[in-house]
Design an enzyme around this catalytic site. Structure first.
Site, PDB file in Angstrom:
ATOM      1  CB  ILE A 109     -10.043  13.815  -7.205  1.00 44.95           C
ATOM      2  CG1 ILE A 109     -10.036  15.004  -8.142  1.00 44.95           C
ATOM      3  CG2 ILE A 109     -11.436  13.476  -6.710  1.00 44.95           C
ATOM      4  CD1 ILE A 109     -10.735  14.738  -9.471  1.00 44.95           C
TER       5      ILE A 109
ATOM      6  CG  HIS B 119     -10.795   2.369  -3.789  1.00 46.26           C
ATOM      7  ND1 HIS B 119     -11.942   1.890  -4.379  1.00 46.26           N
ATOM      8  CD2 HIS B 119     -11.196   3.305  -2.892  1.00 46.26           C
ATOM      9  CE1 HIS B 119     -12.989   2.517  -3.879  1.00 46.26           C
ATOM     10  NE2 HIS B 119     -12.572   3.363  -2.954  1.00 46.26           N
TER      11      HIS B 119
ATOM     12  N   GLY C 278     -19.618   3.841   2.909  1.00 46.73           N
ATOM     13  CA  GLY C 278     -19.438   4.973   2.015  1.00 46.73           C
ATOM     14  C   GLY C 278     -18.684   4.646   0.740  1.00 46.73           C
TER      15      GLY C 278
ATOM     16  CG  ASN D 130     -14.537   3.317   2.806  1.00 43.79           C
ATOM     17  OD1 ASN D 130     -14.482   3.134   4.019  1.00 43.79           O
ATOM     18  ND2 ASN D 130     -14.135   4.446   2.240  1.00 43.79           N
TER      19      ASN D 130
HETATM   20  P1  AMP Z   1     -14.681   5.244  -1.626  1.00 40.17           P
HETATM   21  O1  AMP Z   1     -15.677   6.204  -1.041  1.00 40.17           O
HETATM   22  O2  AMP Z   1     -13.989   4.403  -0.616  1.00 40.17           O
HETATM   23  O3  AMP Z   1     -15.288   4.435  -2.759  1.00 40.17           O
HETATM   24  O4  AMP Z   1     -13.522   6.136  -2.228  1.00 40.17           O
HETATM   25  C1  AMP Z   1     -13.555   6.682  -3.490  1.00 40.17           C
HETATM   26  C2  AMP Z   1     -12.537   7.788  -3.520  1.00 40.17           C
HETATM   27  O5  AMP Z   1     -12.227   8.067  -4.862  1.00 40.17           O
HETATM   28  C3  AMP Z   1     -12.994   9.097  -2.897  1.00 40.17           C
HETATM   29  O6  AMP Z   1     -12.112   9.443  -1.833  1.00 40.17           O
HETATM   30  C4  AMP Z   1     -12.926  10.098  -4.046  1.00 40.17           C
HETATM   31  O7  AMP Z   1     -12.498  11.369  -3.632  1.00 40.17           O
HETATM   32  C5  AMP Z   1     -11.936   9.427  -4.976  1.00 40.17           C
HETATM   33  N1  AMP Z   1     -12.049   9.776  -6.384  1.00 40.17           N
HETATM   34  C6  AMP Z   1     -13.176   9.778  -7.140  1.00 40.17           C
HETATM   35  N2  AMP Z   1     -12.889  10.112  -8.395  1.00 40.17           N
HETATM   36  C7  AMP Z   1     -11.540  10.315  -8.445  1.00 40.17           C
HETATM   37  C8  AMP Z   1     -10.629  10.681  -9.480  1.00 40.17           C
HETATM   38  N3  AMP Z   1     -11.048  10.909 -10.712  1.00 40.17           N
HETATM   39  N4  AMP Z   1      -9.320  10.789  -9.169  1.00 40.17           N
HETATM   40  C9  AMP Z   1      -8.895  10.562  -7.915  1.00 40.17           C
HETATM   41  N5  AMP Z   1      -9.701  10.205  -6.907  1.00 40.17           N
HETATM   42  C10 AMP Z   1     -11.007  10.090  -7.166  1.00 40.17           C
END
Ligand code: AMP
Length: 114
Positions: free
Chosen positions: A31, A100, A93, A87
């Site tokens: 997102i 994921h 972070g 991560n």
């Molecule tokens: P991390 O910081 O490795 O936990 O990555 C989490 C990622 O999820 C970040 O890059 C966010 O931008 C992404 N994210 C959070 N909420 C959503 C959502 N609803 N749809 C798509 N991506 C998301």
């Protein structure tokens, strides 16, 4: 079911731009993209982070990588290259407690990362 945003996306309770799905994995566009291609590849199994994976998860973890590589080909970034990022924890972070893999590409990526 775990109560986090990715679990809700897997359960189709909230929308996402899904680019791949099979019985074990789901992938959707981030997102808040950090590159022209920024896609998250998740196991459907609730694994909080890579440190929470257990014996028996090896094939699933490998599947995430082969799915990411296939998506990269689909997105047209295989020849230019891409980066896969996982991560884990505060210093990295990590913000969502569901494992994921970030697939990043479509531009030159700095190394080392910040
Ligand atoms: P991390 O910081 O490795 O936990 O990555 C989490 C990622 O999820 C970040 O890059 C966010 O931008 C992404 N994210 C959070 N909420 C959503 C959502 N609803 N749809 C798509 N991506 C998301």
């Amino acid at each position: 079911m775990a109560d986090n945003i990715f679990a809700k996306i897997i359960a189709k309770q909230i929308p996402a731009q899904i680019v791949f799905e099979d019985d074990r994995a789901l992938a959707f566009r981030d997102i808040n993209p950090q590159a022209p291609v920024h896609i998250l590849v998740l196991p459907k199994k609730a694994i909080a982070n890579v440190g929470a994976a257990v014996t028996g998860d090896e094939a699933l973890l490998g599947h995430l990588l082969t799915v990411a590589a296939q998506i990269a080909r689909n997105e047209g970034i295989d020849s230019t290259g891409y980066r896969l990022v996982v991560n884990k924890g505060r210093d990295a972070g990590e913000s969502v407690p569901h494992l994921h893999v970030h697939l990043l590409g479509g531009r030159s990526l700095n190394w080392p990362p910040g």
